[in-house]
Motif scaffolding. Structure first.
Motif, PDB file in Angstrom:
ATOM      1  N   ALA A 107      -3.755   0.466   2.935  1.00 17.70           N
ATOM      2  CA  ALA A 107      -3.899   1.732   2.954  1.00 17.70           C
ATOM      3  C   ALA A 107      -5.267   2.085   2.254  1.00 17.70           C
ATOM      4  CB  ALA A 107      -2.724   2.651   2.292  1.00 17.70           C
ATOM      5  N   LEU A 108      -6.006   2.750   2.927  1.00 17.07           N
ATOM      6  CA  LEU A 108      -7.448   3.050   2.373  1.00 17.07           C
ATOM      7  C   LEU A 108      -7.294   4.354   1.553  1.00 17.07           C
ATOM      8  CD1 LEU A 108     -10.503   2.506   1.969  1.00 17.07           C
ATOM      9  CD2 LEU A 108     -11.071   3.746   3.983  1.00 17.07           C
ATOM     10  N   LEU A 109      -7.711   4.424   0.216  1.00 19.01           N
ATOM     11  CA  LEU A 109      -7.800   5.527  -0.440  1.00 19.01           C
ATOM     12  C   LEU A 109      -8.892   6.095  -0.763  1.00 19.01           C
ATOM     13  CD1 LEU A 109      -4.708   4.468  -2.729  1.00 19.01           C
ATOM     14  CD2 LEU A 109      -4.443   5.842  -0.732  1.00 19.01           C
ATOM     15  N   ASP A 110      -9.334   7.321  -1.027  1.00 19.98           N
ATOM     16  CA  ASP A 110     -10.578   8.016  -1.498  1.00 19.98           C
ATOM     17  C   ASP A 110      -9.900   8.683  -2.668  1.00 19.98           C
ATOM     18  OD1 ASP A 110     -12.767   9.236  -1.988  1.00 19.98           O
ATOM     19  OD2 ASP A 110     -12.742  10.514  -0.328  1.00 19.98           O
ATOM     20  N   GLY A 111     -10.006   8.127  -3.887  1.00 19.42           N
ATOM     21  CA  GLY A 111      -9.430   8.493  -4.999  1.00 19.42           C
ATOM     22  C   GLY A 111      -7.978   8.559  -4.875  1.00 19.42           C
ATOM     23  N   GLU A 112      -7.224   9.560  -4.757  1.00 21.33           N
ATOM     24  CA  GLU A 112      -5.791   9.581  -4.593  1.00 21.33           C
ATOM     25  C   GLU A 112      -5.346   9.990  -3.328  1.00 21.33           C
ATOM     26  OE1 GLU A 112      -3.270   9.246  -7.206  1.00 21.33           O
ATOM     27  OE2 GLU A 112      -4.819   8.494  -8.402  1.00 21.33           O
ATOM     28  N   SER A 113      -6.366  10.436  -2.621  1.00 24.30           N
ATOM     29  CA  SER A 113      -5.947  10.749  -1.217  1.00 24.30           C
ATOM     30  C   SER A 113      -6.127   9.615  -0.004  1.00 24.30           C
ATOM     31  CB  SER A 113      -7.087  11.855  -0.589  1.00 24.30           C
ATOM     32  OG  SER A 113      -7.095  12.728  -1.485  1.00 24.30           O
ATOM     33  N   LEU A 114      -5.095   9.763   0.712  1.00 21.17           N
ATOM     34  CA  LEU A 114      -4.878   8.749   1.869  1.00 21.17           C
ATOM     35  C   LEU A 114      -5.710   8.834   3.081  1.00 21.17           C
ATOM     36  CD1 LEU A 114      -3.343   6.232   3.053  1.00 21.17           C
ATOM     37  CD2 LEU A 114      -1.826   7.911   4.048  1.00 21.17           C
ATOM     38  N   VAL A 115      -6.649   7.923   3.554  1.00 21.42           N
ATOM     39  CA  VAL A 115      -7.480   8.113   4.514  1.00 21.42           C
ATOM     40  C   VAL A 115      -6.702   7.597   5.767  1.00 21.42           C
ATOM     41  CG1 VAL A 115      -9.897   7.586   5.314  1.00 21.42           C
ATOM     42  CG2 VAL A 115      -9.414   8.169   2.947  1.00 21.42           C
ATOM     43  N   TYR A 116      -6.340   6.314   5.640  1.00 23.04           N
ATOM     44  CA  TYR A 116      -5.755   5.797   6.727  1.00 23.04           C
ATOM     45  C   TYR A 116      -5.078   4.470   6.539  1.00 23.04           C
ATOM     46  CZ  TYR A 116      -9.596   2.319   7.565  1.00 23.04           C
ATOM     47  OH  TYR A 116     -10.621   1.602   7.541  1.00 23.04           O
ATOM     48  N   GLU A 117      -4.014   4.090   7.086  1.00 23.49           N
ATOM     49  CA  GLU A 117      -3.319   2.523   7.044  1.00 23.49           C
ATOM     50  C   GLU A 117      -3.628   1.824   8.262  1.00 23.49           C
ATOM     51  OE1 GLU A 117       0.738   4.133   4.488  1.00 23.49           O
ATOM     52  OE2 GLU A 117       0.792   4.575   6.736  1.00 23.49           O
ATOM     53  N   MET A 118      -3.279   0.670   7.905  1.00 26.06           N
ATOM     54  CA  MET A 118      -3.679  -0.362   8.854  1.00 26.06           C
ATOM     55  C   MET A 118      -2.818  -1.779   8.664  1.00 26.06           C
ATOM     56  SD  MET A 118      -7.547  -1.878  10.028  1.00 26.06           S
ATOM     57  CE  MET A 118      -7.824  -2.382   8.302  1.00 26.06           C
ATOM     58  N   SER A 119      -2.149  -2.290   9.679  1.00 32.80           N
ATOM     59  CA  SER A 119      -1.639  -3.601   9.723  1.00 32.80           C
ATOM     60  C   SER A 119      -2.503  -4.620   9.696  1.00 32.80           C
ATOM     61  CB  SER A 119      -0.719  -3.540  10.932  1.00 32.80           C
ATOM     62  OG  SER A 119      -0.033  -4.870  10.921  1.00 32.80           O
ATOM     63  N   LEU A 120      -2.048  -5.599   8.971  1.00 33.33           N
ATOM     64  CA  LEU A 120      -2.839  -6.943   8.738  1.00 33.33           C
ATOM     65  C   LEU A 120      -2.272  -7.865   9.801  1.00 33.33           C
ATOM     66  CD1 LEU A 120      -3.433  -7.417   5.118  1.00 33.33           C
ATOM     67  CD2 LEU A 120      -4.941  -6.266   6.773  1.00 33.33           C
ATOM     68  N   HIS A 121      -1.381  -7.593  10.846  1.00 36.44           N
ATOM     69  CA  HIS A 121      -1.005  -8.446  11.702  1.00 36.44           C
ATOM     70  C   HIS A 121      -1.459  -7.960  13.089  1.00 36.44           C
ATOM     71  CE1 HIS A 121       2.180 -10.357   8.950  1.00 36.44           C
ATOM     72  NE2 HIS A 121       2.042  -9.128   8.177  1.00 36.44           N
ATOM     73  N   ASP A 122      -1.326  -9.114  14.008  1.00 35.13           N
ATOM     74  CA  ASP A 122      -1.915  -8.613  15.513  1.00 35.13           C
ATOM     75  C   ASP A 122      -0.589  -7.829  16.009  1.00 35.13           C
ATOM     76  OD1 ASP A 122      -3.813 -10.393  15.271  1.00 35.13           O
ATOM     77  OD2 ASP A 122      -2.835 -12.139  15.888  1.00 35.13           O
ATOM     78  N   PRO A 123      -1.078  -6.782  16.747  1.00 40.24           N
ATOM     79  CA  PRO A 123      -0.169  -5.815  17.445  1.00 40.24           C
ATOM     80  C   PRO A 123       0.627  -6.646  18.529  1.00 40.24           C
ATOM     81  CG  PRO A 123      -2.679  -5.643  18.147  1.00 40.24           C
ATOM     82  CD  PRO A 123      -2.748  -6.682  17.309  1.00 40.24           C
ATOM     83  N   GLU A 124       1.781  -6.260  18.626  1.00 34.86           N
ATOM     84  CA  GLU A 124       2.678  -6.960  19.648  1.00 34.86           C
ATOM     85  C   GLU A 124       2.946  -6.135  20.710  1.00 34.86           C
ATOM     86  OE1 GLU A 124       6.109  -7.829  17.349  1.00 34.86           O
ATOM     87  OE2 GLU A 124       5.155  -8.471  15.565  1.00 34.86           O
ATOM     88  N   ALA A 139     -13.679   7.366  -5.891  1.00 32.07           N
ATOM     89  CA  ALA A 139     -13.898   5.910  -5.806  1.00 32.07           C
ATOM     90  C   ALA A 139     -12.826   5.466  -4.701  1.00 32.07           C
ATOM     91  CB  ALA A 139     -13.545   5.059  -7.002  1.00 32.07           C
ATOM     92  N   TRP A 140     -13.549   4.419  -3.687  1.00 24.60           N
ATOM     93  CA  TRP A 140     -12.423   4.192  -2.744  1.00 24.60           C
ATOM     94  C   TRP A 140     -11.877   2.927  -3.114  1.00 24.60           C
ATOM     95  CZ3 TRP A 140     -12.608   6.622   2.132  1.00 24.60           C
ATOM     96  CH2 TRP A 140     -13.640   7.735   2.184  1.00 24.60           C
ATOM     97  N   SER A 141     -10.519   2.727  -2.639  1.00 21.15           N
ATOM     98  CA  SER A 141      -9.879   1.405  -2.882  1.00 21.15           C
ATOM     99  C   SER A 141      -8.669   1.163  -1.776  1.00 21.15           C
ATOM    100  CB  SER A 141      -8.999   1.547  -4.191  1.00 21.15           C
ATOM    101  OG  SER A 141      -8.111   2.652  -4.358  1.00 21.15           O
ATOM    102  N   TRP A 142      -8.196   0.041  -1.908  1.00 21.78           N
ATOM    103  CA  TRP A 142      -7.387  -0.266  -0.895  1.00 21.78           C
ATOM    104  C   TRP A 142      -5.872  -0.426  -1.861  1.00 21.78           C
ATOM    105  CZ3 TRP A 142      -8.114  -0.042   4.142  1.00 21.78           C
ATOM    106  CH2 TRP A 142      -9.374  -0.319   4.662  1.00 21.78           C
ATOM    107  N   ARG A 143      -4.877  -0.011  -1.086  1.00 22.93           N
ATOM    108  CA  ARG A 143      -3.530   0.032  -1.637  1.00 22.93           C
ATOM    109  C   ARG A 143      -2.856  -0.996  -0.617  1.00 22.93           C
ATOM    110  NH1 ARG A 143      -0.871   5.051  -1.572  1.00 22.93           N
ATOM    111  NH2 ARG A 143      -0.270   4.492   0.941  1.00 22.93           N
ATOM    112  N   LEU A 144      -2.417  -2.420  -1.425  1.00 22.76           N
ATOM    113  CA  LEU A 144      -1.680  -3.371  -0.492  1.00 22.76           C
ATOM    114  C   LEU A 144      -0.192  -3.133  -0.394  1.00 22.76           C
ATOM    115  CD1 LEU A 144      -3.585  -5.967  -2.569  1.00 22.76           C
ATOM    116  CD2 LEU A 144      -4.487  -4.774  -0.547  1.00 22.76           C
ATOM    117  N   GLU A 145       0.306  -3.472   0.798  1.00 21.11           N
ATOM    118  CA  GLU A 145       1.684  -2.965   0.909  1.00 21.11           C
ATOM    119  C   GLU A 145       2.285  -4.101   1.794  1.00 21.11           C
ATOM    120  OE1 GLU A 145       1.628   0.824   2.919  1.00 21.11           O
ATOM    121  OE2 GLU A 145       1.072   1.801   1.326  1.00 21.11           O
ATOM    122  N   LYS A 146       3.802  -4.003   1.599  1.00 20.28           N
ATOM    123  CA  LYS A 146       4.650  -5.066   2.306  1.00 20.28           C
ATOM    124  C   LYS A 146       5.004  -3.917   3.802  1.00 20.28           C
ATOM    125  CE  LYS A 146       6.091  -8.494   1.329  1.00 20.28           C
ATOM    126  NZ  LYS A 146       5.574  -9.806   1.629  1.00 20.28           N
TER     127      LYS A 146
END
Length: 65
Positions: free
Chosen positions: A48-65, A2-9
């Protein structure tokens, strides 16, 4: 898996998970495309996109500076 998103500060602290899980990466990414503004409004800084327990990639929700 199962794919899911981890939400982070910005500092990497986990503040939650996506309320649903997805059967494919494409479904998970479509959900993020539809919901990222709401996550930003809830003060989520990155995901962070997770495939089960495995990290696939992380992504900022902010515009690049």
């Amino acid at each position: 898996m199962a794919w899911s998103w981890r939400l982070e500060k910005a500092d990497g602290r986990t503040v939650g998970m996506s309320e649903e899980t997805f059967s494919t990466q494409a479904d998970a990414e479509s959900w993020l495309g539809e919901n990222w503004r709401g996550l930003r409004a809830d003060e989520v800084d990155k995901v962070a996109l997770l495939d089960g327990e495995s990290l696939v990639y992380e992504m900022s929700l902010h515009d690049p500076e």
